[in-house]
Design an enzyme around this catalytic site. Structure first.
Site, mmCIF file in Angstrom:
data_model
loop_
_atom_site.group_PDB
_atom_site.id
_atom_site.type_symbol
_atom_site.label_atom_id
_atom_site.label_comp_id
_atom_site.label_asym_id
_atom_site.label_seq_id
_atom_site.Cartn_x
_atom_site.Cartn_y
_atom_site.Cartn_z
ATOM 1 N N TYR A 436 -2.447 10.584 5.040
ATOM 2 C CA TYR A 436 -1.563 11.158 2.996
ATOM 3 C C TYR A 436 -3.188 10.849 1.785
ATOM 4 O O TYR A 436 -4.010 9.475 2.215
ATOM 5 C CB TYR A 436 -0.721 10.514 3.386
ATOM 6 C CG TYR A 436 -0.413 9.158 3.504
ATOM 7 C CD1 TYR A 436 -1.177 7.976 3.170
ATOM 8 C CD2 TYR A 436 1.201 8.728 2.963
ATOM 9 C CE1 TYR A 436 -0.491 6.831 3.363
ATOM 10 C CE2 TYR A 436 1.437 6.958 2.943
ATOM 11 C CZ TYR A 436 -0.119 5.834 3.499
ATOM 12 O OH TYR A 436 1.185 4.724 3.681
ATOM 13 N N GLU A 437 -2.752 10.834 1.041
ATOM 14 C CA GLU A 437 -3.291 11.061 -0.678
ATOM 15 C C GLU A 437 -4.816 11.558 -0.172
ATOM 16 O O GLU A 437 -5.431 10.961 -0.381
ATOM 17 C CB GLU A 437 -3.298 9.630 -1.254
ATOM 18 C CG GLU A 437 -2.501 8.455 -0.700
ATOM 19 C CD GLU A 437 -1.196 9.280 -1.748
ATOM 20 O OE1 GLU A 437 -1.793 10.050 -2.733
ATOM 21 O OE2 GLU A 437 -0.381 9.097 -1.990
ATOM 22 N N GLY A 438 -5.128 13.113 0.751
ATOM 23 C CA GLY A 438 -6.208 12.776 0.814
ATOM 24 C C GLY A 438 -6.716 12.854 1.944
ATOM 25 O O GLY A 438 -6.820 11.656 2.472
#
Lengths: 589, 589
Positions: A436-438
């Protein structure tokens, strides 16, 4: 199962001895009165809260999970009370802007608190973590009216935040998102669309939930330039700040996940939910990146935190578990920590975690300097380092954290696979931090595609020069000489590799084929440098803590001898070029 | 989610072209009539069963899990019917001894069937897999009377087997086990003790469950020399072969596990359970290793199988999922398989899986040769290779399988973390394969401590010489030259490293500090060799399958360029010696 022990001694060492925290913050306006002693006492309290309140909820929360009742996300037993206590103790506002009621303490204290929270209970930590990301975006981009309405209660933790970016067809590629925002006429917008993977999208912790939603205005162009950011609360806020009527949003379902079961990850439906623009129309991605960059560091810290917790438990278990004979065959059964193969797993986890924490502290200090230093050039340099290292912290911490969790689980043998022992939860929870978050692939592309090319490599070279300078000072040390030499050689290799990458220019295939390996290389060299630095500072410390010098020296030597050689392989792999990676027609794969 | 596709084309290629299956088995008594065409048609049928019957149960079985009802382990819905169909089709007896009703087919067919079963449903595959392990031990060590009573029904699959070795304080170190066996006076024994982690220890698939239990006789010495192996069935067997009364064993509980939820893993209580000696008193470990070696290969295959399934799904997803722009920026959104970073993950998984399967087939052929070849020296050499490679197959296949599962999950981004997509189950299921049947650390110690020293290195050198000979024949190939050179260099490096290890002799600390890295090195070089061999054979194939040559050539080049360089780092790490691994006092870790 041993209890989690907050790494206070290591924190004090990093602040007081390794990075000269007192001298750094003394010149930062607003931080003049802060020093290592104060920081340590605050973090000791924070650590106590994590160990005593948050960790006991970690495994039960994983087992119970979240559920949806009458459209409301319900967190596992104990979460509400723990969150209330967390807010009552003032932890949400630790580094929050004093103008809105925060304590305004340095970022470095925040990340160290974040680490302890995530070591104790990663799912729980997402509530304040996401709130802080939302606060950053609002603080930087929203109108004064929005700030006045939302920031005080978010910084206090009374209200929480959520980031609503992803849609089922728009993940990494946010340009594909289709959620729409229609002007209502009174300056607000009606938002309609469905978002997935929304951590803290709904919960039962009380207060309001402030969603920052990416959506398109009616006349918006296609792609990322047509995206705007909106603030849309679960409850509309009355003039007096009290909670008003329910906004037009609902939880479609809770995601069924591999881990972080105590965190309600929502599919959110926005059905004409009222919201307000944050920042300029069409500049939503820009505003989002303010929040995203903060979150990327936060997620990196989560990876580090899991590594710390898992390694602690594995060391404790390996001291107690008796199996097999001693290396000389004379004694048996012996604690498995005596077996070299087990020891190697424990040393690897410890070396990665210690160096990671050093990098976390160093990076956070750069953020504090970038935000407050009186000298513009000093701020600029520090800001550059933060930009450079953000993808490294996110991806390397989480990759190493996952690897450490897996190795630590392995130390438990069959018991590691059994839920009651808690080790497999670390593996499942750590796994999300790589995604997550890239995803970590996206981080690596950010590093090689955007960060390394800054100033045509000038920024990254400045970082390397600083490392080289630091290593030079350590050369010739009798205990560390080999480690220093190995790290210097690895740095030179990395500089050459960086030139190789820069020479490839904007070739996206070369960048993509190299990215992950390059990021790992840069991380390993940075870790090697910090391992050496910690050993040097430990040896130089007056009134040394017993064993600290031996420990840090052993870890630096281990790191250089056993882990740093990976950089040789990564260098060779990258220099082989992209052709063998992308050459095969995709139908034949 | 794409359906699992049995790798029949690759199997045919391996048998028919890469390893000349027909010529190998033609000289093995009993196998004269078997050839690639027959093997392929059998495995096509088997693959169909796996894809159509077993895979559809995989995710539901993971969600539902097993439960205990009135002391009886209950498997997830559909398992009973699937197992009945599996038995009715005759699959359990594929490679079973014809004397007891088996089909007596080569081991190589068995491992290929095992792979497809585990790709489709790892939990399910443990039922026949453990039964076969028990059959091996009984077949080699039990009395004729026990064989006559148990083998026919176990080989047909009507009855299943379980291995009861581990106790809570005796895992890797079985010498510590405390389960006791008291002679009853009629040649049988009463077994009392508690075993944990007993796969297939109980279930509702019908028939009998034949436990092979390690226990101590009353006068047994301490340690491993005091361990004997006993056969103890869930139901005592009447003279006529029918099931009699319930034996004195019960399920204490079902283990709560990270994965393989559809497999009932039991805590087993033996309360005076009647059993019979298998093999000599005090030689239980010897008999157990017969079963264990078979299981180690089987578990390796499970790791390979998860890698295959996970990579297949990731490739299919990457072809469909549209995100981001093409490398030249001209098109977007494009299938993510076009992104070099994604492609690298897919190529890595594919290269590891293809080479792993080649090694599996080669090893199984050596087993067939070792069991049946008319020439004693040929048998001896083949048997040596099997002994050498058993720990490599177990540890490397499962490590690479896990890594492939993790990478394949990563390709799915956030969706990979969501249970409905099935990718996270592969990661959880694969994880056990690195742990059970001897952790991968134990495998590595077996390799460096027992196998490499055989004939003072003569065995492993013979293996290397064979690889060198094969590589020489491929040198100079225009498309493969670089890959051949890189593999040859890696082989020479590994030979040097092997000498280094042999020179360290019996130093357990050096062995332990080097073991895991050495095993990985040996595996990578072996994979490199087999990747080249497959590419050469694909190019040489008359009536080549379209694309096969390109595919195998690209994979060999990718492997040599991108994965084989790891051996440089592993070599450097090992040569740094054990001092930095074990030097730190354990209290300071």
């Amino acid at each position: 199962m041993a209890a989690y022990v907050p790494p206070i001694e290591d924190i004090t060492f990093l602040l007081g001895d390794v990075f000269d925290f007192d001298a750094v913050v003394r010149v930062l306006p607003g931080f003049e009165d802060i020093d290592t002693a104060l920081a340590t006492s605050i973090l000791e309290e924070g650590g106590k809260f994590c160990a005593e309140v948050l960790e006991p909820l970690n495994r039960p929360g994983d087992e119970e999970g979240c559920r949806l009742e009458n459209g409301q996300a319900i967190t596992p037993a104990g979460t509400i009370d723990a969150y209330s206590a967390f807010v009552a103790a003032g932890w949400p506002g630790l580094s929050g802007d004093a103008k809105y009621g925060g304590q305004g303490l340095p970022r470095v204290l925040q990340i160290l608190l974040d680490e302890m929270i995530a070591s104790a209970n990663l799912s729980f930590g997402l509530f304040p973590g996401l709130t802080r990301g939302a606060v950053e975006a609002i603080g930087h981009h929203a109108s004064d009216a929005l700030k006045a309405t939302y920031l005080p209660k978010m910084i206090s933790g009374e209200w929480t935040g959520a980031m609503a970016l992803t849609e089922s067809s728009a993940g990494t590629d946010l340009g594909l998102l289709s959620t729409r925002a229609q002007p209502v006429g009174d300056g607000s917008y009606a938002i309609t669309g469905t978002k997935i993977f929304i951590s803290s999208g709904d919960h039962d912790l009380g207060g309001n939930i402030v969603h920052l939603v990416l959506a398109r205005l009616p006349d918006a162009p296609k792609g990322v330039k047509g995206i705007s950011l909106f603030l849309s609360p679960k409850f509309l806020v009355n003039k007096d700040g009290s909670l008003g009527s329910r906004n037009g949003m609902s939880v479609g379902s809770l995601e069924h996940k591999m881990g972080i079961h105590a965190q309600p990850t929502c599919v959110m439906n926005y059905d004409g939910a009222i919201g307000w623009l944050v920042g300029e129309p069409g500049r939503g991605l820009n505003a989002m990146f303010t929040m995203m960059n903060a979150e990327r560091l936060f997620v990196g810290i989560q990876g580090l935190a899991i590594g710390e917790a898992a390694n602690q438990k594995a060391v404790a278990y390996a001291r107690e578990r008796l199996q097999g004979r001693s290396a000389d065959g004379a004694r048996g059964p012996v604690p498995i920590i005596e077996h070299a193969d087990v020891r190697k797993m424990l040393m690897t986890g410890r070396a990665l975690t210690d160096a990671g924490r050093a990098l976390a502290v160093w990076t956070a200090l750069q953020m504090d300097v970038a935000a407050r230093h009186p000298d513009a050039e000093t701020r600029r340099v520090a800001d550059g380092f933060v930009a450079l290292l953000t993808p490294v912290v996110k991806a390397a911490f989480t990759d190493f954290g996952f690897e450490t969790a897996v190795m630590s689980q392995q130390v438990f043998g069959g018991h590691g696979y059994i839920r009651e022992w808690g080790m497999e939860q670390y593996v499942r929870d750590a796994r999300i931090t790589q995604i997550y978050e890239g995803t970590n692939g996206v981080q690596a592309m950010d590093l090689v595609g955007r960060k390394v090319p800054i100033e045509n490599g000038g920024l990254v070279k400045r970082f390397f020069a600083m490392i080289a300078h630091d290593l030079q000072a350590a050369a010739g040390d009798a205990n560390l000489g080999e480690a220093v030499n190995a790290t210097s050689e690895a740095l030179i290799r990395l500089e050459g590799l960086t030139d190789y990458m820069l020479a490839k220019g904007t070739d996206l295939e070369e960048a993509g084929a190299a990215a992950t390996d390059y990021l790992r290389s840069l991380a390993l060299v940075t870790y090697g440098w910090l391992s050496v630095r910690m050993a040097v500072k430990a040896a130089a410390k007056a009134n040394a803590v017993p064993g600290l010098t031996q420990r840090k020296t052993a870890l630096a030597r281990f790191f250089a001898a056993r882990l740093l050689p990976q950089t040789i392989a990564l260098d060779a792999a990258i220099r082989a070029g992209a052709a063998d990676v992308v050459g095969l027609e995709s139908e034949l794969l």
